[in-house]
Design a protein around this motif. Structure first.
Motif, short mmCIF file in Angstrom:
data_model
loop_
_atom_site.label_atom_id
_atom_site.label_comp_id
_atom_site.label_asym_id
_atom_site.label_seq_id
_atom_site.Cartn_x
_atom_site.Cartn_y
_atom_site.Cartn_z
N ARG A 9 30.87 -31.27 30.77
CA ARG A 9 30.20 -31.06 29.48
C ARG A 9 29.02 -30.09 29.63
NH1 ARG A 9 30.71 -34.59 25.32
NH2 ARG A 9 29.59 -32.90 24.26
N LEU A 90 34.21 -23.45 23.98
CA LEU A 90 35.02 -24.42 23.25
C LEU A 90 36.49 -24.18 23.49
CD1 LEU A 90 33.07 -24.28 19.89
CD2 LEU A 90 33.21 -26.27 21.38
N PHE A 108 39.44 -29.05 18.11
CA PHE A 108 38.49 -28.59 19.12
C PHE A 108 38.02 -29.71 20.03
CE2 PHE A 108 37.35 -24.21 18.04
CZ PHE A 108 38.00 -24.07 16.83
N GLY A 109 37.75 -29.34 21.27
CA GLY A 109 37.06 -30.22 22.19
C GLY A 109 35.56 -30.16 21.97
N PRO A 110 34.79 -30.97 22.71
CA PRO A 110 33.34 -31.03 22.52
C PRO A 110 32.61 -29.84 23.13
CG PRO A 110 33.98 -32.50 24.27
CD PRO A 110 35.25 -31.97 23.68
N GLY A 111 33.29 -29.08 23.99
CA GLY A 111 32.66 -27.90 24.56
C GLY A 111 32.01 -28.15 25.92
N TYR B 36 35.22 -26.08 8.72
CA TYR B 36 34.95 -26.90 9.89
C TYR B 36 33.48 -27.30 9.88
CZ TYR B 36 39.36 -25.85 12.29
OH TYR B 36 40.68 -25.75 12.65
N GLN B 38 30.28 -28.84 12.45
CA GLN B 38 29.83 -29.07 13.84
C GLN B 38 28.54 -29.86 13.80
OE1 GLN B 38 28.83 -25.56 16.20
NE2 GLN B 38 29.58 -26.55 18.06
N GLY B 41 25.42 -31.12 19.18
CA GLY B 41 25.94 -31.52 20.49
C GLY B 41 27.43 -31.76 20.55
N GLU B 42 28.14 -31.41 19.49
CA GLU B 42 29.58 -31.67 19.45
C GLU B 42 30.38 -30.39 19.20
OE1 GLU B 42 29.00 -36.11 17.50
OE2 GLU B 42 30.61 -34.81 16.80
N GLY B 43 31.69 -30.50 19.34
CA GLY B 43 32.57 -29.39 19.00
C GLY B 43 32.83 -29.36 17.51
N LEU B 44 33.72 -28.47 17.10
CA LEU B 44 34.03 -28.33 15.67
C LEU B 44 35.06 -29.38 15.24
CD1 LEU B 44 32.84 -25.50 16.43
CD2 LEU B 44 34.28 -24.58 14.62
N LEU B 46 37.63 -30.36 11.92
CA LEU B 46 38.16 -29.90 10.64
C LEU B 46 37.64 -30.79 9.53
CD1 LEU B 46 40.13 -28.03 9.11
CD2 LEU B 46 41.84 -29.85 9.36
N PHE B 89 31.28 -24.19 9.04
CA PHE B 89 31.94 -22.91 9.28
C PHE B 89 33.14 -22.77 8.35
CE2 PHE B 89 29.91 -21.54 13.19
CZ PHE B 89 29.43 -22.72 13.74
#
Lengths: 117, 116
Positions: A9, A90, A108-111, B36, B38, B41-44, B46, B89
């Protein structure tokens, strides 16, 4: 595990290091993507893999090297990065059905938050 | 090429206020459109989507209608909550260069802060 997972992460690396980012999707999808998200730019698509074959490379420098060994796993190998490569990376996946079908959303994943010193 | 333009942020609203985030697009053909979200601290994730003209996507009180005549897909919510604070987004999906591939083109994102 469910959805799209990414490890690590957080990553801090020097400019001479070699490291890899890992992405795994548990959704049975056939396409995977790498994006770069930095503070001052829109989300940038880096690479696309459909059915494990790379179909897009958006002029990404060669110090970023993707690998897709199967439809569930995607790696981004990093070497001799620059400080301006610091960003959130990402990973995403989607199910691509056909040219004429609806364009399915990407998950998407959390990145991975990457810092290059 | 394809592009998405969304309103500049940040946007700060009081709880229960009405939200509109404008999004317009340029694309050849008939793209699918997405919003989307966000969270910090997280990803995107939907939020909602629409795949053809006049479709309305909706989720968690948010709505957006695919307007082909104005090439727009504005996001609205009647009453925002503190938990809606995030970056939003707008994106479109259109065929990419490779056979069978699709690309998402994103707007720059709009940061929303909702204060109690």
């Amino acid at each position: 595990e469910t959805g799209v997972t990414q490890t690590p992460r957080h990553l801090v690396m020097g400019m001479t290091n070699k490291k890899s980012l890992k992405c795994e999707q548990h959704l049975g999808h056939n396409a995977m993507y790498w994006y770069k998200q930095s503070a001052k730019k829109p989300l940038e698509l880096m690479f696309v893999y459909n059915f494990k074959e790379q179909t897009e490379n958006n002029s990404v420098p060669s110090r970023f090297s993707p690998e897709c060994p199967n439809s569930s796993h995607l790696f981004l190998h990093l070497h001799t990065l620059q400080p301006e490569d610091s960003a959130l990376y990402l990973c995403a996946s989607s199910q691509v059905r056909s040219h004429r079908g609806p364009h399915n959303e990407q998950f998407f994943g959390p990145g991975t938050r990457l810092t290059v010193l | 090429g394809d592009s998405v333009t969304q309103m500049e942020g940040p946007v700060t609203l009081s709880e229960e206020a009405f939200l509109t985030i404008n999004c317009t697009y340029t694309a050849t053909g008939y793209p699918s459109l997405f919003w989307y979200v966000q969270y910090p601290g997280e990803g995107l994730q939907l939020l909602l989507k629409a795949t053809k003209a006049d479709d309305k996507g909706s989720n968690k009180g948010f709505e957006a209608t695919y307007r082909k005549e104005t090439t727009s897909f504005h996001l609205e919510k009647g009453s925002v909550q503190v938990s809606d604070s995030a970056v939003y987004f707008c994106a479109l999906s259109a065929p990419g260069k490779g056979a069978g591939s699709y690309q998402l083109t994103f707007g720059k994102g709009t940061k929303l802060s909702v204060i109690p």
